[in-house]
Design a protein around this motif. Structure first.
Motif, PDB file in Angstrom:
ATOM      1  N   VAL A  31       0.846  -1.199   0.000  1.00  9.29           N
ATOM      2  CA  VAL A  31       0.000   0.000   0.000  1.00  9.29           C
ATOM      3  C   VAL A  31       0.880   1.247   0.000  1.00  9.29           C
ATOM      4  N   LYS A  33       0.035   4.522  -0.747  1.00  5.86           N
ATOM      5  CA  LYS A  33      -0.591   5.849  -0.575  1.00  5.86           C
ATOM      6  C   LYS A  33       0.318   6.761   0.246  1.00  5.86           C
ATOM      7  N   LEU A  78      -8.243   0.930  -2.777  1.00  2.00           N
ATOM      8  CA  LEU A  78      -8.622   0.504  -1.423  1.00  2.00           C
ATOM      9  C   LEU A  78      -9.535   1.513  -0.730  1.00  2.00           C
ATOM     10  N   MET A 160     -14.264  -7.661   1.300  1.00  2.00           N
ATOM     11  CA  MET A 160     -13.181  -6.892   1.900  1.00  2.00           C
ATOM     12  C   MET A 160     -13.615  -6.458   3.294  1.00  2.00           C
ATOM     13  N   PHE A 162     -12.397  -4.295   6.823  1.00  2.00           N
ATOM     14  CA  PHE A 162     -11.517  -3.252   7.370  1.00  2.00           C
ATOM     15  C   PHE A 162     -12.003  -2.998   8.797  1.00  2.00           C
ATOM     16  N   MET A 192      -3.874  -5.917   7.660  1.00  2.00           N
ATOM     17  CA  MET A 192      -3.017  -4.764   7.394  1.00  2.00           C
ATOM     18  C   MET A 192      -1.718  -4.968   8.191  1.00  2.00           C
ATOM     19  N   SER A 193      -0.894  -3.925   8.272  1.00  2.00           N
ATOM     20  CA  SER A 193       0.434  -4.091   8.889  1.00  2.00           C
ATOM     21  C   SER A 193       0.368  -4.714  10.279  1.00  2.00           C
ATOM     22  N   ARG A 208      -3.207  -6.250   2.884  1.00  2.00           N
ATOM     23  CA  ARG A 208      -2.927  -4.894   2.403  1.00  2.00           C
ATOM     24  C   ARG A 208      -1.938  -4.242   3.366  1.00  2.00           C
ATOM     25  N   ILE A 209      -0.672  -4.180   2.948  1.00  2.00           N
ATOM     26  CA  ILE A 209       0.388  -3.794   3.878  1.00  2.00           C
ATOM     27  C   ILE A 209       1.047  -2.484   3.455  1.00  2.00           C
ATOM     28  N   SER A 211       2.481   0.520   6.161  1.00  2.00           N
ATOM     29  CA  SER A 211       3.550   1.008   7.042  1.00  2.00           C
ATOM     30  C   SER A 211       4.599  -0.056   7.376  1.00  2.00           C
ATOM     31  N   ARG A 217       3.328   6.662   7.875  1.00  2.00           N
ATOM     32  CA  ARG A 217       2.879   7.735   6.981  1.00  2.00           C
ATOM     33  C   ARG A 217       2.800   9.042   7.750  1.00  2.00           C
TER      34      ARG A 217
HETATM   35  C1  LIG Z   1      -3.864   2.491   4.382  1.00  2.00           C
HETATM   36  C2  LIG Z   1      -4.636   1.255   4.214  1.00  2.00           C
HETATM   37  C3  LIG Z   1      -4.019   0.006   4.434  1.00  2.00           C
HETATM   38  C4  LIG Z   1      -2.590  -0.155   4.903  1.00  2.00           C
HETATM   39  O1  LIG Z   1      -2.467   0.184   6.256  1.00  2.00           O
HETATM   40  P1  LIG Z   1      -1.142  -0.133   7.102  1.00  2.00           P
HETATM   41  O2  LIG Z   1      -1.625  -0.163   8.511  1.00  2.00           O
HETATM   42  O3  LIG Z   1      -0.179   0.971   6.837  1.00  2.00           O
HETATM   43  O4  LIG Z   1      -0.621  -1.442   6.663  1.00  2.00           O
HETATM   44  C5  LIG Z   1      -4.789  -1.123   4.227  1.00  2.00           C
HETATM   45  N1  LIG Z   1      -6.080  -1.057   3.828  1.00  2.00           N
HETATM   46  C6  LIG Z   1      -6.697   0.122   3.606  1.00  2.00           C
HETATM   47  C7  LIG Z   1      -8.121   0.131   3.179  1.00  2.00           C
HETATM   48  C8  LIG Z   1      -5.989   1.307   3.807  1.00  2.00           C
HETATM   49  O5  LIG Z   1      -6.619   2.471   3.592  1.00  2.00           O
END
Ligand SMILES: *Cc1c(COP(=O)(O)O)cnc(C)c1O
Length: 219
Positions: A31, A33, A78, A160, A162, A192-193, A208-209, A211, A217
Motif C-alpha cells: 500500500v 498511498k 482501497l 473486503m 476493514f 493490514m500491517s 494490504r500492507i 507502514s 505515513r
Molecule cells: C492504508 C490502508 C491500508 C494499509 O495500512 P497499514 O496499517 O499501513 O498497513 C490497508 N487497507 C486500507 C483500506 C488502507 O486504507
C-alpha cells in the motif's frame, strides 16, 4: 538490499511460516498511498506485482507511466470511491476493494462496458456497523452480491473487511471468513500491517500492507 525490499521479504516469510494458514498463496498488496514512487522503486524493480492506493487522482499521477513500463503490475483501489471518479478509476485500477452500493456498481459497470474492461471487485462489508466507515451492512451483503453477480455481471471475487481501529480484529475476520464461504467466494481481502497474521488465520488471500513496508505515513 533496500530496507523496503528486506521488509517485504520478512512479511512474505512470516506468511509462509504460518502453520495453520489455510491459504499459503496469500498475496501482498504493497500500500503506497502518500509515498513517493522513489520510495517504492525497490519493490517495482524486484518485480512485485500488487500495489494499492486509496485515492484515484494520486494513483493516476503516480502509476500511469509506471504501469505502462511494467505491464504485470496490478493496481488496487482501497479507498472510498465516489461515482464521479469511477471513470478514472476503471482506467487506472485492476481491482476495486470498496464496492458497497448499487449506484457505484452500476457506474462501474457502465464504464467497464464503455472501455471493454472487466476489473476484479471486492465487496466491502462494514461488519462493525461503524457509521463513518464505508461498506455495506452484513444484512444487506447477500442481496447486494446477488445484484452485482446476476443482474449486472460484475466480476466480484470476494469480500473486503476493514475492522475498527483499536479493537481486536479477530471476531470481524471470523465474520468475514464465514460470510465469504457462505457466498462461495474464493478471495478475501483483509489484514493490514498490524494484523495480517491474524487475518490469514481466517483465510485472507490478499493482505494490504503499508507502514510495515514503507514506514510510518506522515498524513
Ligand atoms: C492504508 C490502508 C491500508 C494499509 O495500512 P497499514 O496499517 O499501513 O498497513 C490497508 N487497507 C486500507 C483500506 C488502507 O486504507
Amino acid at each position: 538490499m533496500s530496507i523496503v525490499l528486506e521488509r517485504l521479504n520478512k512479511v512474505q516469510a512470516d506468511i509462509s511460516q504460518r502453520n495453520n494458514n489455510p491459504n499459503p498463496s496469500t498475496k501482498i498488496i504493497a500500500v503506497t498511498k502518500t509515498f513517493e514512487l522513489d520510495h517504492v522503486k525497490p519493490l517495482i524493480n524486484h518485480g512485485h506485482i500488487h500495489f494499492g492506493e486509496n485515492k484515484v487522482q494520486e494513483a493516476t499521477n503516480k502509476w500511469k507511466e509506471t504501469k505502462k513500463l511494467n505491464a504485470k503490475i496490478k493496481l488496487h483501489m482501497l479507498g472510498k470511491l465516489q461515482t464521479n471518479k469511477v471513470k478514472s478509476a476503471v482506467e487506472i485500477f485492476d481491482y476495486i476493494h470498496s464496492l458497497d452500493n448499487k449506484k457505484l456498481a452500476d457506474t462501474i459497470k457502465k464504464y467497464e462496458n464503455q472501455m471493454g474492461k472487466k476489473l476484479f471487485h471486492f465487496i466491502q462489508v462494514n461488519f462493525a456497523d461503524e457509521k463513518q466507515k464505508s461498506g455495506i451492512l452484513p444484512s444487506d451483503a447477500v442481496s447486494f452480491y446477488g445484484y452485482c453477480k446476476n443482474e449486472i455481471h460484475l466480476n466480484v471475487i470476494g469480500l473486503m473487511c476493514f475492522p475498527p481501529f483499536g479493537k481486536d480484529p479477530t471476531s470481524f475476520f471470523k465474520l468475514a471468513y464465514d460470510l465469504n464461504n457462505k457466498l462461495e467466494l474464493k478471495e478475501l481481502s483483509m489484514g493490514m500491517s498490524n494484523d495480517y497474521l491474524k487475518a490469514i488465520n481466517f483465510g485472507s488471500t490478499f493482505v494490504r500492507i503499508g507502514s510495515a513496508l514503507f514506514g510510518e505515513r506522515k498524513i
